[in-house]
Design an enzyme around this catalytic site. Structure first.
Site, mmCIF file in Angstrom:
data_model
loop_
_atom_site.group_PDB
_atom_site.id
_atom_site.type_symbol
_atom_site.label_atom_id
_atom_site.label_comp_id
_atom_site.label_asym_id
_atom_site.label_seq_id
_atom_site.Cartn_x
_atom_site.Cartn_y
_atom_site.Cartn_z
ATOM 1 N N SER A 63 -31.985 89.769 24.498
ATOM 2 C CA SER A 63 -32.424 90.495 23.292
ATOM 3 C C SER A 63 -31.951 89.867 21.987
ATOM 4 O O SER A 63 -32.412 90.281 20.922
ATOM 5 C CB SER A 63 -31.946 91.943 23.339
ATOM 6 O OG SER A 63 -32.728 92.675 24.232
ATOM 7 N N LYS A 66 -34.701 88.739 19.971
ATOM 8 C CA LYS A 66 -35.477 89.697 19.158
ATOM 9 C C LYS A 66 -35.170 89.532 17.674
ATOM 10 O O LYS A 66 -36.019 89.783 16.824
ATOM 11 C CB LYS A 66 -35.151 91.128 19.595
ATOM 12 C CG LYS A 66 -35.640 91.455 20.998
ATOM 13 C CD LYS A 66 -35.111 92.804 21.450
ATOM 14 C CE LYS A 66 -35.625 93.150 22.843
ATOM 15 N NZ LYS A 66 -34.950 94.332 23.411
ATOM 16 N N TYR A 188 -42.975 87.476 25.642
ATOM 17 C CA TYR A 188 -41.721 88.230 25.471
ATOM 18 C C TYR A 188 -40.671 87.780 26.494
ATOM 19 O O TYR A 188 -39.519 87.483 26.133
ATOM 20 C CB TYR A 188 -42.023 89.729 25.608
ATOM 21 C CG TYR A 188 -40.813 90.618 25.641
ATOM 22 C CD1 TYR A 188 -40.181 91.016 24.473
ATOM 23 C CD2 TYR A 188 -40.279 91.070 26.857
ATOM 24 C CE1 TYR A 188 -39.053 91.830 24.502
ATOM 25 C CE2 TYR A 188 -39.154 91.884 26.897
ATOM 26 C CZ TYR A 188 -38.547 92.258 25.725
ATOM 27 O OH TYR A 188 -37.432 93.059 25.764
ATOM 28 N N TYR A 240 -28.147 99.019 19.897
ATOM 29 C CA TYR A 240 -28.822 100.152 20.566
ATOM 30 C C TYR A 240 -28.110 101.474 20.380
ATOM 31 O O TYR A 240 -27.625 101.745 19.285
ATOM 32 C CB TYR A 240 -29.037 99.817 22.058
ATOM 33 C CG TYR A 240 -29.675 98.481 22.214
ATOM 34 C CD1 TYR A 240 -30.987 98.290 21.777
ATOM 35 C CD2 TYR A 240 -28.991 97.386 22.706
ATOM 36 C CE1 TYR A 240 -31.593 97.051 21.866
ATOM 37 C CE2 TYR A 240 -29.589 96.151 22.799
ATOM 38 C CZ TYR A 240 -30.892 95.999 22.377
ATOM 39 O OH TYR A 240 -31.482 94.780 22.464
ATOM 40 N N VAL A 258 -28.666 91.440 27.021
ATOM 41 C CA VAL A 258 -28.132 91.777 28.345
ATOM 42 C C VAL A 258 -27.632 90.547 29.122
ATOM 43 O O VAL A 258 -27.089 90.698 30.213
ATOM 44 C CB VAL A 258 -29.118 92.576 29.239
ATOM 45 C CG1 VAL A 258 -29.315 93.982 28.710
ATOM 46 C CG2 VAL A 258 -30.423 91.846 29.429
HETATM 47 O O1 DON Z 1 -36.670 93.427 28.151
HETATM 48 C C1 DON Z 1 -35.547 93.410 28.624
HETATM 49 O O2 DON Z 1 -35.102 94.366 29.238
HETATM 50 C C2 DON Z 1 -34.702 92.154 28.446
HETATM 51 N N1 DON Z 1 -35.522 90.988 28.404
HETATM 52 C C3 DON Z 1 -33.898 92.212 27.186
HETATM 53 C C4 DON Z 1 -33.057 93.446 27.054
HETATM 54 C C5 DON Z 1 -31.795 93.229 26.342
HETATM 55 O O3 DON Z 1 -31.270 92.145 26.253
HETATM 56 C C6 DON Z 1 -31.119 94.430 25.792
HETATM 57 N N2 DON Z 1 -29.841 94.064 25.218
HETATM 58 N N3 DON Z 1 -28.767 94.386 25.228
#
Ligand code: DON
Length: 304
Positions: A63, A66, A188, A240, A258
């Site tokens: 993320s 993002k 994505y 978050y 993550v």
């Molecule tokens: O879409 C997802 O769930 C992952 N590609 C990214 C989520 C993420 O990194 C949330 N961060 N803490």
């Protein structure tokens, strides 16, 4: 500021915590990563680099991408982007769908998955291969030509992306996704699978600490006002449903992923990145959050 001593002390004090937290099991390739790893880097605006631990080991930025996808979308699409995505903390998990129905498919902010899918949709409209556009952009921001995304991680997430697919279809039903869902999800998952290390990420975020300009040549990436706004959004939404607690403990604009990475910045001073794959329940690195809390406590450098 004696950053080498500060980083050494942080590394010593987080040792007992290493291995705590859960790696991201829902992406099979990430479930295999050793949770006991730790690295941290500080890149000052004058170019000085300080690091400890596995700061040169690349990891899946997830993320954190993002943030850079949003900057690229802002460059290309401008302020009109805010008609399609909000700027409020969600207070819900990063992959939640619940607010979308009440809020007619306009995600709360660009850092939760729903918002990042809309930003990726904007990139799909603007670029033939949006994931390559994000990779190219990161090469420029990190001043490092050898940045890539990991195809195995991208495929691994794409094969298990039912939840993000549900979200994308739901947003599309409200007219807020313009490209085919499959194309948006492909792009994505690929930009989330970009691999970078702590030093590269700390450098890549440093333009935000420098009023939107690359520290080494002054090139404008965002206007000063846009950079200020983006930093505010990182503080309020970057971690978050832990963003309030993170601001309370750390007090810096930050964005997590993550994969266990967290980027942060001290305005006028430096970019920072910490990595340790074990996550707390909101999906932010457990040791990383603790390391950043120690960082602002030991240095007195926070925005407050
Ligand atoms: O879409 C997802 O769930 C992952 N590609 C990214 C989520 C993420 O990194 C949330 N961060 N803490």
């Amino acid at each position: 500021m004696d950053y080498p001593a500060v980083l050494q002390e942080i590394q010593a004090r987080i040792q007992p915590l290493l291995g705590q937290g859960e790696v991201a099991h829902y992406i099979p390739e990430l479930a295999r990563v050793d949770a006991r790893q730790f690295g941290m880097a500080v890149v000052r605006l004058d170019g000085e680099v300080h690091s400890v631990g596995a700061a040169q080991t690349r990891f899946s930025i997830q993320s954190i991408s993002k943030l850079f996808a949003l900057v690229l979308a802002l460059q290309r699409h401008g302020e009109a982007l805010w008609q399609r995505v909000g700027r409020e903390p969600s207070g819900t998990p990063f992959n939640s769908l619940v607010q979308l129905e009440h809020e007619a498919g306009r995600p709360r902010n660009p850092f939760i998955n729903a918002g990042a899918l809309v930003i990726t949709d904007i990139l799909c409209t603007r670029f033939a291969t949006p994931e390559n556009a994000v990779v190219e952009f990161l090469r420029q921001l990190a001043n490092e030509p050898e940045i890539h995304y990991d195809r195995r991680v991208a495929r691994s997430e794409r094969a298990c992306s039912d939840r993000n697919a549900a979200m994308a279809h739901f947003i599309k039903s409200f007219g807020n996704l313009h490209n085919p869902v499959d194309e948006v999800l492909d792009a994505y998952c690929r930009h989330c699978a970009i691999e970078m290390n702590c030093v590269e990420l700390a450098r890549a975020v440093s333009f935000l600490a420098h009023r939107g300009r690359l520290p080494w040549n002054g090139q404008e990436i965002l206007s000063e006002s846009a950079a200020k706004r983006l930093s505010a959004l990182m503080l309020t939404c970057g971690t978050y449903d832990s963003a309030g607690d993170f601001a309370f403990r750390v007090g810096l604009p930050a964005k997590s992923g993550v994969g266990g990475g967290i980027v942060a910045l001290v305005p006028g001073e430096c970019g920072v990145c910490v990595w340790s794959p074990g996550l707390e329940p909101s999906g932010n690195s457990l040791v990383g959050s603790q390391a950043l809390e120690l960082f602002t406590t030991l240095t007195g450098r926070s925005v407050f």
